[in-house]
Design a protein around this motif. Structure first.
Motif, PDB file in Angstrom:
ATOM      1  N   GLY A  35       0.160  -1.395  -0.506  1.00  0.00           N
ATOM      2  CA  GLY A  35       0.093  -0.061   0.041  1.00  0.00           C
ATOM      3  C   GLY A  35       0.948   1.419   0.025  1.00  0.00           C
ATOM      4  N   ARG A  36       2.248   1.205  -0.160  1.00  0.00           N
ATOM      5  CA  ARG A  36       2.803   2.545  -0.185  1.00  0.00           C
ATOM      6  C   ARG A  36       2.738   3.400  -1.996  1.00  0.00           C
ATOM      7  NH1 ARG A  36       7.387   4.115  -2.693  1.00  0.00           N
ATOM      8  NH2 ARG A  36       9.044   4.963  -1.748  1.00  0.00           N
ATOM      9  N   GLY A  37       2.338   4.585  -1.192  1.00  0.00           N
ATOM     10  CA  GLY A  37       1.893   4.969  -2.507  1.00  0.00           C
ATOM     11  C   GLY A  37       3.675   5.789  -3.159  1.00  0.00           C
ATOM     12  N   PRO A  38       3.464   6.548  -4.666  1.00  0.00           N
ATOM     13  CA  PRO A  38       5.001   6.784  -4.393  1.00  0.00           C
ATOM     14  C   PRO A  38       5.055   8.186  -3.419  1.00  0.00           C
ATOM     15  CG  PRO A  38       3.078   7.570  -5.981  1.00  0.00           C
ATOM     16  CD  PRO A  38       2.385   6.621  -4.853  1.00  0.00           C
ATOM     17  N   SER A  39       6.610   8.164  -4.436  1.00  0.00           N
ATOM     18  CA  SER A  39       7.308   9.786  -3.419  1.00  0.00           C
ATOM     19  C   SER A  39       7.423  10.877  -4.413  1.00  0.00           C
ATOM     20  CB  SER A  39       8.699   9.252  -2.696  1.00  0.00           C
ATOM     21  OG  SER A  39       9.287   9.006  -2.793  1.00  0.00           O
ATOM     22  N   VAL A  40       8.169  11.386  -4.048  1.00  0.00           N
ATOM     23  CA  VAL A  40       8.775  12.637  -4.946  1.00  0.00           C
ATOM     24  C   VAL A  40      10.064  11.644  -5.589  1.00  0.00           C
ATOM     25  CG1 VAL A  40       7.573  14.358  -4.605  1.00  0.00           C
ATOM     26  CG2 VAL A  40      10.047  14.017  -3.289  1.00  0.00           C
ATOM     27  N   VAL A  91       2.895   5.450   5.390  1.00  0.00           N
ATOM     28  CA  VAL A  91       1.814   5.587   5.993  1.00  0.00           C
ATOM     29  C   VAL A  91       0.565   6.098   5.533  1.00  0.00           C
ATOM     30  CG1 VAL A  91       1.370   6.848   8.531  1.00  0.00           C
ATOM     31  CG2 VAL A  91       4.243   5.751   7.811  1.00  0.00           C
ATOM     32  N   ILE A  92       1.116   7.237   4.994  1.00  0.00           N
ATOM     33  CA  ILE A  92      -0.006   8.150   4.304  1.00  0.00           C
ATOM     34  C   ILE A  92       0.078   7.705   3.027  1.00  0.00           C
ATOM     35  CG2 ILE A  92      -1.328  10.242   4.455  1.00  0.00           C
ATOM     36  CD1 ILE A  92      -1.171  10.447   7.336  1.00  0.00           C
ATOM     37  N   PRO A  93      -0.643   7.489   1.982  1.00  0.00           N
ATOM     38  CA  PRO A  93       0.142   6.696   0.875  1.00  0.00           C
ATOM     39  C   PRO A  93       0.166   8.263  -0.049  1.00  0.00           C
ATOM     40  CG  PRO A  93      -0.508   4.993   1.591  1.00  0.00           C
ATOM     41  CD  PRO A  93      -1.009   6.292   2.138  1.00  0.00           C
ATOM     42  N   GLY A  94      -1.612   9.062   0.075  1.00  0.00           N
ATOM     43  CA  GLY A  94      -2.011   9.855  -0.532  1.00  0.00           C
ATOM     44  C   GLY A  94      -0.955  11.415   0.038  1.00  0.00           C
ATOM     45  N   GLY A  95      -0.051  11.192   0.452  1.00  0.00           N
ATOM     46  CA  GLY A  95      -0.252  12.738   1.456  1.00  0.00           C
ATOM     47  C   GLY A  95      -0.486  13.271   2.409  1.00  0.00           C
ATOM     48  N   ARG A  96      -2.366  12.940   2.060  1.00  0.00           N
ATOM     49  CA  ARG A  96      -3.990  13.211   2.659  1.00  0.00           C
ATOM     50  C   ARG A  96      -4.116  12.674   3.310  1.00  0.00           C
ATOM     51  NH1 ARG A  96      -3.522  16.730  -0.867  1.00  0.00           N
ATOM     52  NH2 ARG A  96      -3.475  18.592  -0.052  1.00  0.00           N
ATOM     53  N   GLY A  97      -5.241  11.963   4.197  1.00  0.00           N
ATOM     54  CA  GLY A  97      -6.379  10.711   4.053  1.00  0.00           C
ATOM     55  C   GLY A  97      -5.840   9.986   4.360  1.00  0.00           C
ATOM     56  N   PRO A  98      -6.611   8.412   4.011  1.00  0.00           N
ATOM     57  CA  PRO A  98      -6.024   7.200   5.308  1.00  0.00           C
ATOM     58  C   PRO A  98      -4.856   7.174   5.313  1.00  0.00           C
ATOM     59  CG  PRO A  98      -7.605   7.351   2.879  1.00  0.00           C
ATOM     60  CD  PRO A  98      -7.172   8.530   3.476  1.00  0.00           C
ATOM     61  N   VAL A  99      -4.834   6.534   6.399  1.00  0.00           N
ATOM     62  CA  VAL A  99      -3.335   5.666   6.895  1.00  0.00           C
ATOM     63  C   VAL A  99      -3.398   4.277   6.375  1.00  0.00           C
ATOM     64  CG1 VAL A  99      -2.172   4.816   9.218  1.00  0.00           C
ATOM     65  CG2 VAL A  99      -3.403   7.365   9.796  1.00  0.00           C
ATOM     66  N   ASN A 100      -1.909   4.182   6.005  1.00  0.00           N
ATOM     67  CA  ASN A 100      -1.443   2.790   5.336  1.00  0.00           C
ATOM     68  C   ASN A 100      -1.770   1.559   6.884  1.00  0.00           C
ATOM     69  OD1 ASN A 100      -1.572   1.064   3.907  1.00  0.00           O
ATOM     70  ND2 ASN A 100       0.571   1.534   3.666  1.00  0.00           N
ATOM     71  N   LYS A 101      -2.816   0.877   6.786  1.00  0.00           N
ATOM     72  CA  LYS A 101      -1.937   0.320   8.128  1.00  0.00           C
ATOM     73  C   LYS A 101      -1.070  -1.007   8.070  1.00  0.00           C
ATOM     74  CE  LYS A 101      -3.997  -2.467  12.269  1.00  0.00           C
ATOM     75  NZ  LYS A 101      -2.490  -3.484  11.756  1.00  0.00           N
ATOM     76  N   ASP A 129      10.721  12.425   1.173  1.00  0.00           N
ATOM     77  CA  ASP A 129      10.202  11.404   0.373  1.00  0.00           C
ATOM     78  C   ASP A 129       8.818  11.686   0.364  1.00  0.00           C
ATOM     79  OD1 ASP A 129      10.456  10.049   3.251  1.00  0.00           O
ATOM     80  OD2 ASP A 129      10.705   8.247   2.718  1.00  0.00           O
ATOM     81  N   THR A 130       8.472  13.222   0.197  1.00  0.00           N
ATOM     82  CA  THR A 130       7.384  13.962   0.017  1.00  0.00           C
ATOM     83  C   THR A 130       6.390  12.646  -0.495  1.00  0.00           C
ATOM     84  OG1 THR A 130       8.811  15.829  -0.150  1.00  0.00           O
ATOM     85  CG2 THR A 130       6.274  15.807  -0.200  1.00  0.00           C
ATOM     86  N   PRO A 131       5.011  12.699  -0.120  1.00  0.00           N
ATOM     87  CA  PRO A 131       4.858  12.085  -0.984  1.00  0.00           C
ATOM     88  C   PRO A 131       4.275  12.324  -2.250  1.00  0.00           C
ATOM     89  CG  PRO A 131       3.470  12.568   1.133  1.00  0.00           C
ATOM     90  CD  PRO A 131       4.572  13.224   1.245  1.00  0.00           C
ATOM     91  N   HIS A 132       3.855  11.822  -3.096  1.00  0.00           N
ATOM     92  CA  HIS A 132       3.905  12.881  -4.691  1.00  0.00           C
ATOM     93  C   HIS A 132       2.915  12.985  -5.270  1.00  0.00           C
ATOM     94  CE1 HIS A 132       3.690  12.775  -9.040  1.00  0.00           C
ATOM     95  NE2 HIS A 132       2.302  12.200  -8.800  1.00  0.00           N
ATOM     96  N   GLU A 133       1.245  12.916  -4.514  1.00  0.00           N
ATOM     97  CA  GLU A 133       0.289  13.482  -4.008  1.00  0.00           C
ATOM     98  C   GLU A 133       0.663  14.709  -3.628  1.00  0.00           C
ATOM     99  OE1 GLU A 133      -2.358  12.751  -6.016  1.00  0.00           O
ATOM    100  OE2 GLU A 133      -1.435  10.678  -6.915  1.00  0.00           O
ATOM    101  N   LEU A 134       0.696  15.663  -3.199  1.00  0.00           N
ATOM    102  CA  LEU A 134       1.268  16.628  -2.230  1.00  0.00           C
ATOM    103  C   LEU A 134       2.672  17.028  -3.405  1.00  0.00           C
ATOM    104  CD1 LEU A 134       2.051  15.840   1.502  1.00  0.00           C
ATOM    105  CD2 LEU A 134      -0.106  16.417   0.323  1.00  0.00           C
ATOM    106  N   GLN A 135       3.313  16.441  -4.028  1.00  0.00           N
ATOM    107  CA  GLN A 135       3.713  17.439  -4.736  1.00  0.00           C
ATOM    108  C   GLN A 135       3.575  17.560  -5.846  1.00  0.00           C
ATOM    109  OE1 GLN A 135       6.920  18.512  -3.696  1.00  0.00           O
ATOM    110  NE2 GLN A 135       6.975  19.376  -5.871  1.00  0.00           N
TER     111      GLN A 135
END
Ligand code: GBH
Length: 447
Positions: A35-40, A91-101, A129-135
Motif C-alpha cells: 500500500g505504499r504510495g509514490p514519493s517525489v 504511512v499516508i500513501p496520498g500525503g493526506r487522508g487515510p492511514v495505511n495500517k 520522500d514527500t508523497p507524490h500527491e502533495l508535490q
C-alpha cells in the motif's frame, strides 16, 4: 575492571551513545508493496538523466524484507542507537487522508525489534520522500503541505510514541532548498530561487506544527528536535570582503534554520538578501515564528565538511576531498560547529545524527572489505567531538552515516557510505573493517 587501554587514550563520558543512521528511501526498496504510495524520489529517479546509471530506490538494500536480519546485525555490531526514517507515503500513501495500517505495522515491528535487541530507536519523520500527491499540489511551495506534515507527525506520535524516546522532524531542510529547488539535482528537481526560500519557510513551519501536533501523544520525557546539516563557514582569505561574505554565507547555511527554530526569529541579514529575489516574506504569516520556535529539547547535527567563502561569495576548496566532490575533509570543523552552537544557542542537548565518508570499497577474495580511509576519517572526527565534549559541549550521542551502503540519491549506488558492505547482486551484508573497528570503539567507549 579498567577499560582496555586504547590507542589515542580518549575516553568518552559514561553513558555516551554510539549508533548509526539510515533513511527510508535509501535502504528500504519495496516501493510498490503493502500500500505504499509514490514519493517525489520515485518520480524523480525515473526521469532520464537524474540519477547516475538511471538507478532508483525500487530495491535499494531491500531492507523492507530483510529488516530482522539487519536488526540482528545492528545488535551484533554493538550499536546502542539506530537512527532511521519513516516513509511518509508508506504511512499516508496520498500525503493526506487515510492511514495505511500495513505501513504503520512495518515501523512498529522495527521499533519493537530494536528494543528487543537492546537498541534505542531514533526516528526521523521525514528524509525527503514527500508523497507524490502533495508535490502535484506544489509540495513545500504550498503552505498546506506543512499542515499535512503535522497530521502525519501526530499519527506517528500516537502509534509509536510509547517506544521512541527521541524524534527528529525534518532531515536537512536546507538540502531540499538548495538541491531540490536551487540546483535541481534532487527531487523535485527545480531551479527556482524565488520558490526555494518559500520552501524553506514552509518546511520550518511544518517542523513547528509537527512539534505541536506530536506533544499531546508523547510523555513528558520524550524529546523532539530538527536534524540540520550545518557547515562551519570560513573566509577563504583575510580580506574584509571575504569576511563579510562569510557572515552572509553562514546565514544561508546555518542561521536561516537554527535561528527560527531555537530563537524564534529569522536572521535579518538573510531575510534582506532573500528579499532581493524571492517573495519569501509574503509567506510569513502572523504567528508563524511562534510556531517554528516551539520548544525543542534536542538538536541533531549532521556534519560532513566546512565551506570557504571568497570575496565574491563563491566557495573554494582548501582541503583534500573525498569521493564526494563536495566533501572536503576537515575534522576540526566538527569541533568548531559544536562549540559554536553552544556559544550562540546555549546548552541544548546535541546528537550527531550523521557524519561519514564514501570510500571505493570492494569485497576481497578473502571475504573482507578494507576501508582504512573510513577508519581514519571516523577516528579524527570522533577525536574532534571528544575535544568539544571536554570543552563543555552537551553532546550525548553519535550516529555514523551510514549503517550500510545504500542509494546515495543522484549518485545512485556507486558511492558507498556504509559501515556494512552491501553486495547488490545478492543483498549479502558484509561488515567492513570500519565496522569491526567501530565495534571496538563502542566496547571501549573510547579510542
Ligand atoms: C546527507 O546529506 C543526507 O542526509 C544523507 O541522506 C546522505 O546519504 C548523506 O548526506 C551522504 O551524502 O550539489 O554541491 O550541494 C549531506 C548534505 C547535501 C551534501 C547535498 C551534498 C550535494 C552536493 N548533502 N549535497 S551540492
Amino acid at each position: 575492571p579498567q577499560p582496555a587501554p586504547t590507542s589515542l587514550g580518549l575516553q568518552f563520558p559514561d553513558g555516551f551513545i554510539w549508533g548509526a543512521a539510515t533513511s527510508a528511501y535509501q535502504i528500504e526498496g519495496a516501493t510498490a508493496i503493502d500500500g505504499r504510495g509514490p514519493s517525489v524520489w520515485d518520480t524523480f529517479s525515473r526521469k532520464p538523466g537524474k540519477v547516475r546509471n538511471g538507478e532508483t530506490g525500487d530495491v535499494a538494500a531491500d531492507h523492507y524484507h530483510r529488516w530482522a536480519d539487519d536488526l540482528d546485525l545492528i545488535r551484533d555490531l554493538g550499536l546502542r542507537s539506530y537512527r532511521f526514517s519513516i516513509s511518509w507515503p508508506r504511512v499516508i500513501p496520498g500525503g493526506r487522508g487515510p492511514v495505511n495500517k500495513k505501513g504503520l505495522d512495518f515501523y512498529r515491528r522495527l521499533v519493537d525489534g530494536l528494543r528487543e535487541r537492546g537498541v534505542t530507536p531514533m526516528v526521523t519523520l521525514y528524509h525527503w520522500d514527500t508523497p507524490h500527491e502533495l508535490q502535484v499540489d506544489g509540495g513545500w511551495e504550498n503552505r498546506d503541505t506543512a499542515y499535512r506534515f503535522a497530521d502525519y507527525a501526530a499519527v506517528l506520535a500516537e502509534a509509536l510514541g510509547d517506544a521512541v524516546p527521541n524524534w527528529l522532524t525534518l532531515n536537512e531542510p536546507k538540502t531540499i532548498v538548495q538541491n531540490g529547488y536551487l540546483y535541481g539535482s534532487h527531487a523535485p528537481g527545480h531551479r527556482n530561487p524565488a520558490a526555494a526560500y518559500v520552501v524553506a519557510h514552509h518546511q520550518l513551519l511544518g517542523h513547528g506544527l509537527a512539534v505541536q501536533a506530536m506533544r499531546p501523544h508523547l510523555s513528558a520525557s520524550t524529546r523532539i528536535g530538527p536534524a540540520l546539516n550545518l557547515h562551519p563557514c570560513y573566509p577563504a582569505d583575510e580580506t574584509n570582503e571575504a569576511r563579510a561574505r562569510t557572515i552572509l554565507h553562514d546565514g544561508y547555511e546555518n542561521r536561516l534554520y537554527l535561528d527560527p527554530i531555537l530563537k524564534g526569529a529569522y536572521p535579518q541579514d538573510v531575510l534582506d538578501d532573500v528579499a532581493t529575489f524571492s517573495p519569501m516574506q509574503e509567506h510569513i504569516k502572523d504567528g508563524d515564528l511562534d510556531v517554528i520556535g516551539s520548544p525543542v529539547e534536542l538538536l541533531a547535527v549532521q556534519y560532513y565538511c566546512p565551506l570557504y567563502v571568497t570575496a565574491d561569495g563563491q566557495t573554494v576548496q582548501k582541503h583534500r576531498t573525498s569521493e564526494a566532490f563536495w566533501q572536503q575533509i576537515y575534522p576540526e570543523g566538527m569541533y568548531d560547529i559544536l562549540t559554536r552552537i553552544k556559544k550562540d544557542y546555549g546548552d541544548i542537548a546535541l546528537t550527531i545524527t550523521e557524519n561519514g565518508l564514501p570510500t571505493p570499497d570492494t569485497l576481497g577474495d578473502d571475504g573482507t572489505v578494507r576501508d582504512d580511509g573510513r577508519i581514519a576519517f571516523l577516528r579524527d572526527h570522533f577525536s574532534a567531538a571528544h575535544r568539544a565534549i571536554t570543552d563543555g559541549v552537551n553532546l550525548e550521542s553519535y550516529h555514523v552515516w551510514s549503517l550500510m551502503d545504500n542509494f546515495e540519491w543522484e549518485q545512485g549506488f556507486d558511492q558507498r557510505w556504509g559501515l556494512v558492505y552491501v553486495d547488490y547482486a545478492d543483498q549479502r551484508r558484509v561488515p567492513k573493517a570500519s565496522a569491526h573497528w567501530y565495534s571496538q570503539v563502542i566496547r571501549d567507549n573510547g579510542l
